[in-house]
Design an enzyme around this catalytic site. Structure first.
Site: not given
Ligand code: DGL
Length: 273
Positions: A13, A76, A187, A189
């Site tokens: 990522d 990612c 995403c 994150h």
């Protein structure tokens, strides 16, 4: 290509986000060895061009091949959107992205056919989730919303900060008006902001984190290629973590995210690859 089932899986990522995918692989494929790379020197990917993200992805894959991985997970969404098709043709080992897992779940789960996707500017601009979703069900309506500040806020550790909440309210406001019932966290994150996003969207919106399904997809990909690792003696090969910058900060973060004690992260020069 390394065809030894004992070889590790490479996961990468732009930073710490891919750890949300690595976490699911650790849970669902506990015998597998993992080599993780976080491109902490060049994060974020979401605001960069396709060419740049493709170049970064190629470099990371070359590094992971040097680690003799048997398969790679691009953990990612931005790199999956921009680079997956190209690198699959260029490299001979099995490579998995994170886009289709989430879209399959969302297409199955939605009741009113109105699906939201949040991600980086690059991912949303590529409309890749919409393309995949429409193939699965041409009747769905897809609303994309880039949330570019989420990545730096997560990398900063501000997951429970009033400022992050205010930004989330502003980003998600327009999606709330669209009456979506399903929202893809596009995403890697964003699962780290899951509680906040759920609160802002309301309990009636189903959040889809593609990480779990990606780990299941990985399992079938490995099985199809005869690459499933047998046994449980992974302990003699601790998970390995590499970054392009700020190794100690990464170690600290990884320990808050993973069900595993990360004792050290190694910094490497990714531009060499
Ligand atoms: N975590 C990444 C993603 O899934 C990228 C975040 C970024 O580097 O902008 O898209």
């Amino acid at each position: 290509m390394n065809t030894d089932p004992n070889a590790p899986i490479g996961v990468f990522d732009s930073g710490i986000g891919g750890l949300t995918v690595a976490r699911e692989i650790m849970r669902n494929l506990p015998a597998e060895k993992i080599v993780y790379f976080g491109d902490t020197a060049r994060v974020p990917y979401g605001s960069k061009s396709r060419e740049t993200v493709l170049r970064f992805s190629r470099q990371i894959i070359r590094f992971l091949l040097e680690q003799e991985v048997k398969a790679i997970v691009i953990a990612c969404n931005t790199a999956s959107s921009f680079a997956l098709d190209a690198v699959r043709q260029e490299f001979s080992l099995p490579i998995l992205g994170v886009i289709d897992a989430g879209t399959i779940v969302a297409a199955k789960e939605t009741r009113n056919g109105r699906i939201g996707v949040i991600g980086t500017e690059g991912t949303i601009r590529s409309r890749i989730h919409e393309i995949f979703l429409k193939k699965l069900n041409p009747n769905v309506t897809v609303y994309g919303r880039p949330c570019p500040l989420f990545v730096p806020l997560v990398e900063e550790g501000w997951t429970h900060d009033p400022i992050t909440r205010e930004i989330a309210v502003r980003y998600l406001g327009e999606l709330k008006e669209k009456d979506i019932d399903t929202l893809i966290l596009g995403c890697t994150h964003y699962p780290l902001l899951r509680t906040l996003i759920q609160e802002v969207m309301g309990e009636h919106v189903r959040l889809v984190n593609p990480a779990y399904e990606t780990s299941l997809e990985l399992k079938s990909l490995l099985a199809d290629n005869g690459l499933i690792r047998q046994g449980t003696d992974r302990e003699e090969f601790p998970y390995r973590f590499f970054v392009s910058d700020l190794a100690e900060k990464f170690t600290m973060f990884a320990n808050t995210i993973l069900p595993y004690d990360v004792s050290m992260t190694q910094k490497i020069d990714i531009e060499k690859y």
